[in-house]
Design a protein around this motif. Structure first.
Motif, mmCIF file in Angstrom:
data_model
loop_
_atom_site.group_PDB
_atom_site.id
_atom_site.type_symbol
_atom_site.label_atom_id
_atom_site.label_comp_id
_atom_site.label_asym_id
_atom_site.label_seq_id
_atom_site.Cartn_x
_atom_site.Cartn_y
_atom_site.Cartn_z
ATOM 1 N N VAL A 148 0.843 -1.204 0.000
ATOM 2 C CA VAL A 148 0.000 0.000 0.000
ATOM 3 C C VAL A 148 0.877 1.252 0.000
ATOM 4 O O VAL A 148 0.644 2.202 -0.766
ATOM 5 C CB VAL A 148 -0.949 -0.005 1.215
ATOM 6 C CG1 VAL A 148 -1.723 1.304 1.293
ATOM 7 C CG2 VAL A 148 -1.916 -1.174 1.129
ATOM 8 N N ILE A 149 1.907 1.269 0.847
ATOM 9 C CA ILE A 149 2.807 2.429 0.911
ATOM 10 C C ILE A 149 3.529 2.626 -0.418
ATOM 11 O O ILE A 149 3.676 3.753 -0.911
ATOM 12 C CB ILE A 149 3.817 2.250 2.059
ATOM 13 C CG1 ILE A 149 3.090 2.274 3.407
ATOM 14 C CG2 ILE A 149 4.885 3.334 2.018
ATOM 15 C CD1 ILE A 149 3.988 1.976 4.590
ATOM 16 N N ALA A 150 3.975 1.518 -1.031
ATOM 17 C CA ALA A 150 4.681 1.623 -2.315
ATOM 18 C C ALA A 150 3.762 2.165 -3.409
ATOM 19 O O ALA A 150 4.168 3.016 -4.207
ATOM 20 C CB ALA A 150 5.231 0.254 -2.704
ATOM 21 N N ARG A 151 2.525 1.696 -3.441
ATOM 22 C CA ARG A 151 1.600 2.170 -4.476
ATOM 23 C C ARG A 151 1.236 3.630 -4.281
ATOM 24 O O ARG A 151 1.161 4.408 -5.249
ATOM 25 C CB ARG A 151 0.337 1.306 -4.465
ATOM 26 C CG ARG A 151 0.560 -0.121 -4.968
ATOM 27 C CD ARG A 151 -0.742 -0.890 -4.974
ATOM 28 N NE ARG A 151 -0.563 -2.256 -5.467
ATOM 29 C CZ ARG A 151 -1.543 -3.151 -5.560
ATOM 30 N NH1 ARG A 151 -2.771 -2.816 -5.201
ATOM 31 N NH2 ARG A 151 -1.294 -4.367 -6.020
ATOM 32 N N VAL A 152 1.020 4.030 -3.035
ATOM 33 C CA VAL A 152 0.709 5.437 -2.770
ATOM 34 C C VAL A 152 1.908 6.315 -3.129
ATOM 35 O O VAL A 152 1.757 7.394 -3.716
ATOM 36 C CB VAL A 152 0.303 5.616 -1.296
ATOM 37 C CG1 VAL A 152 0.183 7.102 -0.953
ATOM 38 C CG2 VAL A 152 -1.023 4.919 -1.021
ATOM 39 N N GLY A 153 3.114 5.845 -2.796
ATOM 40 C CA GLY A 153 4.316 6.608 -3.166
ATOM 41 C C GLY A 153 4.448 6.765 -4.664
ATOM 42 O O GLY A 153 4.801 7.836 -5.163
ATOM 43 N N GLU A 154 4.150 5.691 -5.395
ATOM 44 C CA GLU A 154 4.198 5.768 -6.858
ATOM 45 C C GLU A 154 3.179 6.770 -7.390
ATOM 46 O O GLU A 154 3.462 7.544 -8.309
ATOM 47 C CB GLU A 154 3.934 4.383 -7.442
ATOM 48 C CG GLU A 154 3.988 4.321 -8.962
ATOM 49 C CD GLU A 154 3.673 2.934 -9.496
ATOM 50 O OE1 GLU A 154 3.575 2.787 -10.730
ATOM 51 O OE2 GLU A 154 3.508 2.003 -8.676
ATOM 52 N N GLY A 155 1.985 6.769 -6.790
ATOM 53 C CA GLY A 155 0.963 7.724 -7.225
ATOM 54 C C GLY A 155 1.348 9.159 -6.921
ATOM 55 O O GLY A 155 1.098 10.063 -7.724
ATOM 56 N N ILE A 156 1.991 9.390 -5.771
ATOM 57 C CA ILE A 156 2.426 10.745 -5.414
ATOM 58 C C ILE A 156 3.491 11.234 -6.390
ATOM 59 O O ILE A 156 3.456 12.372 -6.873
ATOM 60 C CB ILE A 156 2.948 10.769 -3.964
ATOM 61 C CG1 ILE A 156 1.791 10.543 -2.983
ATOM 62 C CG2 ILE A 156 3.644 12.080 -3.659
ATOM 63 C CD1 ILE A 156 2.222 10.424 -1.536
ATOM 64 N N VAL A 157 4.465 10.371 -6.695
ATOM 65 C CA VAL A 157 5.525 10.748 -7.639
ATOM 66 C C VAL A 157 4.942 11.050 -9.012
ATOM 67 O O VAL A 157 5.325 12.027 -9.679
ATOM 68 C CB VAL A 157 6.574 9.620 -7.727
ATOM 69 C CG1 VAL A 157 7.576 9.913 -8.842
ATOM 70 C CG2 VAL A 157 7.311 9.465 -6.406
ATOM 71 N N SER A 158 3.983 10.229 -9.454
ATOM 72 C CA SER A 158 3.364 10.446 -10.760
ATOM 73 C C SER A 158 2.569 11.754 -10.799
ATOM 74 O O SER A 158 2.624 12.493 -11.786
ATOM 75 C CB SER A 158 2.449 9.264 -11.091
ATOM 76 O OG SER A 158 1.767 9.478 -12.300
ATOM 77 N N THR A 159 1.849 12.048 -9.722
ATOM 78 C CA THR A 159 1.047 13.280 -9.681
ATOM 79 C C THR A 159 1.935 14.515 -9.674
ATOM 80 O O THR A 159 1.674 15.491 -10.391
ATOM 81 C CB THR A 159 0.140 13.272 -8.443
ATOM 82 O OG1 THR A 159 -0.662 12.084 -8.448
ATOM 83 C CG2 THR A 159 -0.763 14.479 -8.438
ATOM 84 N N ILE A 160 2.986 14.492 -8.867
ATOM 85 C CA ILE A 160 3.905 15.638 -8.836
ATOM 86 C C ILE A 160 4.610 15.798 -10.179
ATOM 87 O O ILE A 160 4.784 16.908 -10.683
ATOM 88 C CB ILE A 160 4.937 15.455 -7.700
ATOM 89 C CG1 ILE A 160 4.239 15.489 -6.339
ATOM 90 C CG2 ILE A 160 6.016 16.536 -7.769
ATOM 91 C CD1 ILE A 160 5.156 15.205 -5.171
ATOM 92 N N GLY A 161 5.013 14.673 -10.793
ATOM 93 C CA GLY A 161 5.706 14.738 -12.077
ATOM 94 C C GLY A 161 4.854 15.279 -13.205
ATOM 95 O O GLY A 161 5.377 15.830 -14.172
ATOM 96 N N SER A 162 3.532 15.136 -13.104
ATOM 97 C CA SER A 162 2.646 15.646 -14.153
ATOM 98 C C SER A 162 2.216 17.092 -13.921
ATOM 99 O O SER A 162 1.531 17.676 -14.759
ATOM 100 C CB SER A 162 1.398 14.761 -14.257
ATOM 101 O OG SER A 162 0.675 14.758 -13.028
ATOM 102 N N SER A 163 2.609 17.689 -12.796
ATOM 103 C CA SER A 163 2.258 19.087 -12.508
ATOM 104 C C SER A 163 3.197 20.021 -13.274
ATOM 105 O O SER A 163 4.398 19.748 -13.395
ATOM 106 C CB SER A 163 2.361 19.365 -11.007
ATOM 107 O OG SER A 163 1.495 18.511 -10.284
ATOM 108 N N GLU A 164 2.646 21.126 -13.768
ATOM 109 C CA GLU A 164 3.442 22.061 -14.560
ATOM 110 C C GLU A 164 4.531 22.729 -13.734
ATOM 111 O O GLU A 164 5.627 22.975 -14.222
ATOM 112 C CB GLU A 164 2.537 23.120 -15.188
ATOM 113 C CG GLU A 164 1.562 22.551 -16.220
ATOM 114 C CD GLU A 164 0.722 23.630 -16.856
ATOM 115 O OE1 GLU A 164 0.904 24.818 -16.480
ATOM 116 O OE2 GLU A 164 -0.107 23.310 -17.712
#
Length: 331
Positions: free
Chosen positions: A175-191
């Protein structure tokens, strides 16, 4: 008198034997446990308790949880409890979990509770987590926005146990790994990093929509961003490293060209020496050719003397030219 004493001794021996037999009987047959079950309204025969002893099952580990389940109104049989005990399970913990699930109006069968217990998980803790959700805190997770600025975020994940997926489901680390992956992906897609700082809820909302609890033993209720920090300017550092790499490549190529030029120069020097050697070799053939011409009559003595005068005149002119050049340089 002797008869009376013999009768007394026989009576004492018989009494001792009866006490020993009763002690062995009550040790092997848990009559007290049978009475406790009977008083609680649980029908357990003496033969069943003796059979437990023969099967090396501790009767108290079965009868006491059975009494507890009967008082709670659970439809649990003694065979189910004994089979779970023989399989290496914790009967008391399974019964406590079933009682807690019944009180919390959570559907949980004995077979599933036994399977969860045999799988090595704490079934009572799982039921308690279904009633009282657990909060999992992630470490700082770093992501890089499109403008090259690093953003670090820490999240709190509120989860509750999913009893249907507890057996075979992934644990907290997944769960922690998946949430971390989602956080990295969301930040990476921000302008830019400023948008992440202005609206950190964007991270939790985006991550929560991805269904990260699929295949895990938990159900994610919420993801809350606890802290957001700005890290390094990764983009600038990468550009500096790229510029340094380009500089090193350019220097290497320049050094390569310089080495090739030096090699070419040395090659030309060698060729010059080779040409001079050929000239010297050719000049060495002149006296031989003159001698041959004199012998064959193709060259007269006067012609030869004129040739020597021309050589002497040329040498004199070169000497004068060298002296003049030296004087000009000194002046």
């Amino acid at each position: 008198m002797i008869f009376v004493d013999g009768l007394f001794v026989t009576s004492v021996i018989g009494l001792v034997l009866v006490i020993i037999v009763l002690g062995i009987f009550f040790t092997f047959v848990p009559v007290g446990l049978w009475i406790s079950a009977l008083a609680a309204g649980v029908r357990v025969s003496i033969l069943t308790l003796i059979g437990m002893r023969l099967r090396r099952v501790i009767p108290g580990r079965i009868v006491n949880p059975l009494i507890k389940a009967h008082k709670a109104g659970l439809a649990v049989t003694i065979n189910q409890l004994e089979s779970h005990y023989l399989a290496g399970g914790n009967v008391d913990r399974v019964v406590n979990a079933l009682i807690a699930a019944q009180r919390a109006n959570i559907e949980l069968s004995f077979e599933r509770a036994a399977a969860i217990d045999l799988a090595g998980r704490d079934v009572l803790e799982a039921v308690q987590m279904s009633v009282n959700p657990k909060v999992i805190e992630t470490p700082f997770i770093a992501g890089v926005a499109l403008n090259g600025i690093e953003v670090k975020a820490k999240a709190r994940i509120t989860v509750r146990a999913n009893l249907d997926r507890l057996v075979g489901g992934a644990g907290e680390d997944t769960v922690i790994a998946r949430v971390g992956e989602g956080i990295v992906s969301t930040i990476g897609s921000s302008e830019s990093h400023s948008k992440v700082l202005e609206n950190p809820d964007m991270i939790s909302q985006t991550v929560l929509k991805k269904g990260l609890d699929a295949g895990t033993a938990f159900e994610i209720l919420s993801i809350d961003i606890a802290d957001v920090d700005v890290g390094k300017n990764i983009g600038a550092e990468l550009q500096i490293e790229q510029a340094q790499a380009d500089k090193n490549i350019a220097q290497a190529k320049a050094e390569e060209r310089r080495a090739m030029a030096v090699a070419k120069e040395q090659e030309m020097v060698a060729r010059t020496q080779e040409m001079k050697a050929k000239v010297v070799e050719a000049e060495a053939q002149i006296p031989l050719a003159l001698a041959e011409a004199l012998r064959s009559g193709n060259l007269g003595i006067m012609d030869y003397m004129n040739y020597k005068n021309i050589q002497a005149d040329t040498a004199m002119r070169e000497s004068i030219a060298n002296v003049t050049k030296t004087q000009q340089e000194e002046s």
